[in-house]
Design a protein around this motif. Structure first.
Motif, PDB file in Angstrom:
ATOM      1  N   UNK A 107     106.838 -27.367  51.913  1.00 56.26           N
ATOM      2  CA  UNK A 107     106.915 -26.194  51.201  1.00 56.26           C
ATOM      3  C   UNK A 107     105.737 -25.246  51.477  1.00 56.26           C
ATOM      4  N   UNK A 108     105.818 -23.979  51.485  1.00 59.16           N
ATOM      5  CA  UNK A 108     104.884 -23.089  52.084  1.00 59.16           C
ATOM      6  C   UNK A 108     104.552 -22.032  51.045  1.00 59.16           C
ATOM      7  N   UNK A 109     103.382 -21.639  51.156  1.00 61.35           N
ATOM      8  CA  UNK A 109     103.117 -20.422  50.162  1.00 61.35           C
ATOM      9  C   UNK A 109     104.170 -19.269  50.097  1.00 61.35           C
ATOM     10  N   UNK A 110     104.354 -18.748  51.259  1.00 63.50           N
ATOM     11  CA  UNK A 110     105.099 -17.603  51.431  1.00 63.50           C
ATOM     12  C   UNK A 110     106.050 -17.745  52.747  1.00 63.50           C
ATOM     13  N   UNK A 111     106.958 -17.085  52.896  1.00 61.60           N
ATOM     14  CA  UNK A 111     107.611 -16.884  54.078  1.00 61.60           C
ATOM     15  C   UNK A 111     107.717 -15.463  54.516  1.00 61.60           C
ATOM     16  N   UNK A 112     107.975 -14.940  55.890  1.00 58.88           N
ATOM     17  CA  UNK A 112     108.205 -13.427  56.059  1.00 58.88           C
ATOM     18  C   UNK A 112     109.495 -12.917  55.247  1.00 58.88           C
ATOM     19  N   UNK A 113     109.088 -11.879  54.903  1.00 60.06           N
ATOM     20  CA  UNK A 113     110.312 -11.042  54.277  1.00 60.06           C
ATOM     21  C   UNK A 113     110.588 -11.706  52.874  1.00 60.06           C
ATOM     22  N   UNK A 114     109.763 -12.615  52.472  1.00 63.65           N
ATOM     23  CA  UNK A 114     109.973 -13.317  51.285  1.00 63.65           C
ATOM     24  C   UNK A 114     111.252 -14.145  51.478  1.00 63.65           C
ATOM     25  N   UNK A 115     111.367 -14.674  52.656  1.00 65.35           N
ATOM     26  CA  UNK A 115     112.662 -15.678  52.672  1.00 65.35           C
ATOM     27  C   UNK A 115     112.331 -16.788  51.845  1.00 65.35           C
ATOM     28  N   UNK A 116     113.545 -17.592  51.682  1.00 67.46           N
ATOM     29  CA  UNK A 116     113.372 -18.687  50.863  1.00 67.46           C
ATOM     30  C   UNK A 116     113.522 -20.106  51.807  1.00 67.46           C
ATOM     31  N   UNK A 117     114.086 -20.083  52.932  1.00 62.29           N
ATOM     32  CA  UNK A 117     113.967 -21.032  53.944  1.00 62.29           C
ATOM     33  C   UNK A 117     113.849 -20.358  55.151  1.00 62.29           C
TER      34      UNK A 117
END
Length: 125
Positions: A107-117
């Protein structure tokens, strides 16, 4: 050994200073793929659709290099919410067959473009 950049329009283009994938010798290192729809650049709706799209993007990159999912030896799955792990795992299992690649899931704090995976792979010929 020289490295060869792998690029296809069948997967989203890089959104930064990186390549979709790099091949060196018999190894291919694919950058993390979000659930972005290549034609629109938009994220698919929901974690299931994003997982499916991310894996289809991985497949497109592998195909450009003359490889398939059976050549993948290692994956890393980045999740915005570990509570989505079971949903992602079910879809992931439909793309890969035995012998399964090694895998990490975090689990990460945030992904590019607010992706979910986001899913990255290493493959070998």
């Amino acid at each position: 050994m020289s490295k060869q950049v792998i690029s296809t329009t069948q997967a989203p283009g890089a959104i930064g200073p990186y390549s979709q994938a790099v091949q060196i010798g018999n190894l291919l290192f694919a950058s993390g793929q979000l659930g972005l729809i290549p034609e629109t650049g938009q994220l698919a709706e929901g974690v299931e659709a994003q997982t499916t799209q991310a894996l289809n993007n991985v497949k497109a990159i592998l195909s450009e290099a003359g490889l398939g999912l059976e050549h993948v030896v290692k994956t890393t799955v980045f999740l915005a919410d570990m509570n989505d792990f079971a949903k992602v795992n079910e879809i992931y299992g439909g793309f890969f067959s035995q012998p399964y690649p090694a895998r990490s899931a975090v689990q990460v704090a945030r992904l590019p473009k607010d992706g979910l995976v986001e899913i990255e792979v290493i493959a070998t010929k």
